[in-house]
Design a protein around this motif. Sequence first.
Motif, mmCIF file in Angstrom:
data_model
loop_
_atom_site.group_PDB
_atom_site.id
_atom_site.type_symbol
_atom_site.label_atom_id
_atom_site.label_comp_id
_atom_site.label_asym_id
_atom_site.label_seq_id
_atom_site.Cartn_x
_atom_site.Cartn_y
_atom_site.Cartn_z
ATOM 1 N N ASN A 129 75.752 104.556 106.428
ATOM 2 C CA ASN A 129 76.619 103.756 107.266
ATOM 3 C C ASN A 129 78.050 104.283 107.160
ATOM 4 O OD1 ASN A 129 78.677 101.351 107.446
ATOM 5 N ND2 ASN A 129 76.888 100.646 108.571
ATOM 6 N N ASN A 156 86.579 100.664 114.682
ATOM 7 C CA ASN A 156 86.276 99.512 113.839
ATOM 8 C C ASN A 156 87.551 98.881 113.291
ATOM 9 O OD1 ASN A 156 83.103 99.829 113.361
ATOM 10 N ND2 ASN A 156 84.040 101.848 113.210
ATOM 11 N N GLN A 158 87.852 95.703 110.483
ATOM 12 C CA GLN A 158 87.138 94.687 109.725
ATOM 13 C C GLN A 158 87.850 94.397 108.413
ATOM 14 O OE1 GLN A 158 83.231 96.444 109.226
ATOM 15 N NE2 GLN A 158 82.506 95.727 111.205
ATOM 16 N N ILE A 169 81.443 90.844 105.853
ATOM 17 C CA ILE A 169 82.543 90.925 106.810
ATOM 18 C C ILE A 169 83.186 89.542 106.938
ATOM 19 C CG2 ILE A 169 83.208 91.443 109.184
ATOM 20 C CD1 ILE A 169 80.777 93.319 109.320
ATOM 21 N N GLU A 172 87.117 90.360 111.738
ATOM 22 C CA GLU A 172 87.049 91.611 112.497
ATOM 23 C C GLU A 172 87.717 91.425 113.852
ATOM 24 O OE1 GLU A 172 82.959 92.667 113.498
ATOM 25 O OE2 GLU A 172 82.398 90.585 113.152
ATOM 26 N N ARG A 355 75.558 100.767 116.811
ATOM 27 C CA ARG A 355 75.930 99.441 116.307
ATOM 28 C C ARG A 355 75.240 99.183 114.960
ATOM 29 N NH1 ARG A 355 78.608 96.817 120.319
ATOM 30 N NH2 ARG A 355 78.311 97.603 122.453
ATOM 31 N N TYR A 356 75.666 99.911 113.976
ATOM 32 C CA TYR A 356 75.130 99.774 112.621
ATOM 33 C C TYR A 356 76.141 98.971 111.822
ATOM 34 C CZ TYR A 356 72.844 101.358 108.274
ATOM 35 O OH TYR A 356 72.184 101.422 107.071
ATOM 36 N N ARG A 357 75.863 97.698 111.618
ATOM 37 C CA ARG A 357 76.819 96.794 111.005
ATOM 38 C C ARG A 357 77.000 97.096 109.512
ATOM 39 N NH1 ARG A 357 80.152 93.221 113.458
ATOM 40 N NH2 ARG A 357 79.679 91.591 111.923
ATOM 41 N N THR A 358 78.214 96.884 109.036
ATOM 42 C CA THR A 358 78.525 97.097 107.620
ATOM 43 C C THR A 358 77.676 96.207 106.726
ATOM 44 O OG1 THR A 358 80.806 97.513 108.327
ATOM 45 C CG2 THR A 358 80.428 97.213 105.970
ATOM 46 N N ASP A 359 77.431 94.973 107.147
ATOM 47 C CA ASP A 359 76.698 94.025 106.308
ATOM 48 C C ASP A 359 75.177 94.170 106.443
ATOM 49 O OD1 ASP A 359 76.595 93.083 108.896
ATOM 50 O OD2 ASP A 359 77.608 91.187 108.481
ATOM 51 N N GLN A 360 74.724 95.222 107.097
ATOM 52 C CA GLN A 360 73.289 95.497 107.171
ATOM 53 C C GLN A 360 72.822 96.429 106.056
ATOM 54 O OE1 GLN A 360 73.268 96.907 111.359
ATOM 55 N NE2 GLN A 360 71.770 95.290 111.760
#
Length: 367
Positions: A129, A156, A158, A169, A172, A355-360
Amino acid sequence: MPGRLRKPSPLKTPDRPYLALGLEGSANKLGAGVIKHSEDGTTTVLSNVRHTYITPPGEGFQPRDTALHHREWALKVINDSLAQAHISLHDIDCICFTKGPGMGAPLQSVALVARTLSLLYSKPLIGVNHCVGHIEMGREITGASNPVVLYVSGGNTQVIAYSRQCYRIFGETLDIAVGNCLDRFARVINLSNDPSPGYNIEQGAKEGKRLVHLPYATKGMDVSLSGILSSMEAYTFDKRFRSDGRPRDADDSDIITPADLCFSLQETVFAMLVEITERAMAHIGSKQVLIVGGVGCNERLQEMMGIMAKERNGQVFATDERFCIDNGIMIAQAGLLAYRMGQVTPLAKSTCTQRYRTDQVDVTWRA
């Protein structure tokens, strides 16, 4: 530039040296870097090579053209990185690549290179990520233990903090990222893209003297930047208003210069970012702030954040352009941490996502 860094404390000390090649290409920077985790627990940057796709003033970079740039320069950047590290691909333990977020076509180009090298040299792949790469490199370089992270880049914006093996997150942008806002304004006033629009806005702001009225939109720990950009465009194209937003008189000499606009944009946007970061610090009781991402190089942002942190008896951590701006070494660092915890990306799942979220991300290497 090679250098000795701090020990990665959450992991067990490696029983042998580990080497990782990191490949980054989520936007207009193509980067390759080699990092080493040694038996004594230290981390060493062996190489960090980057090449930037620069467009003419007033123009942005398109996904297709950026992808072509990455394909053209990939071999040279990787070879230069390996040469500086004095190793070959046979010595590498794993190949790390940016899985996302980012621009689709450039991401796919770099992922294709990573998959090809993985098959040719029988090396495991690690999809990383992009944001987590920034955070882990920032923590490694600065020594920040458990900071609130302000991640500010072209794509980004955040406010992040770590909890229970995940980067949460807290706030943002609700529309466009701060870097995108700066880049688009730079195109409006026809600033050069060399070395970057944000850098040229920063230099222009140093000559600004008037603070023009702009929308200030913080909503809890979130921000909205599209209204600011629209107002900046209005000031640029409509000469009927003074710096305070009131109608201009016929003999009014209060002329708004491009430097004034650069100054006003920075002061307003950065004040918003400082506010939401302070709110996150108060929420979790943190005394540390880590600024990462390309906009994190901005000295005025670091200065404003430092004033806030000092008032809270806290501390700001930031890096220079070698590690703030997108680079391959940050992907190598985050990927090698994951690899040492047993995480490997199967070839069939080595896809990219914009769309690869940080919290994933499962941050298994932190306690």
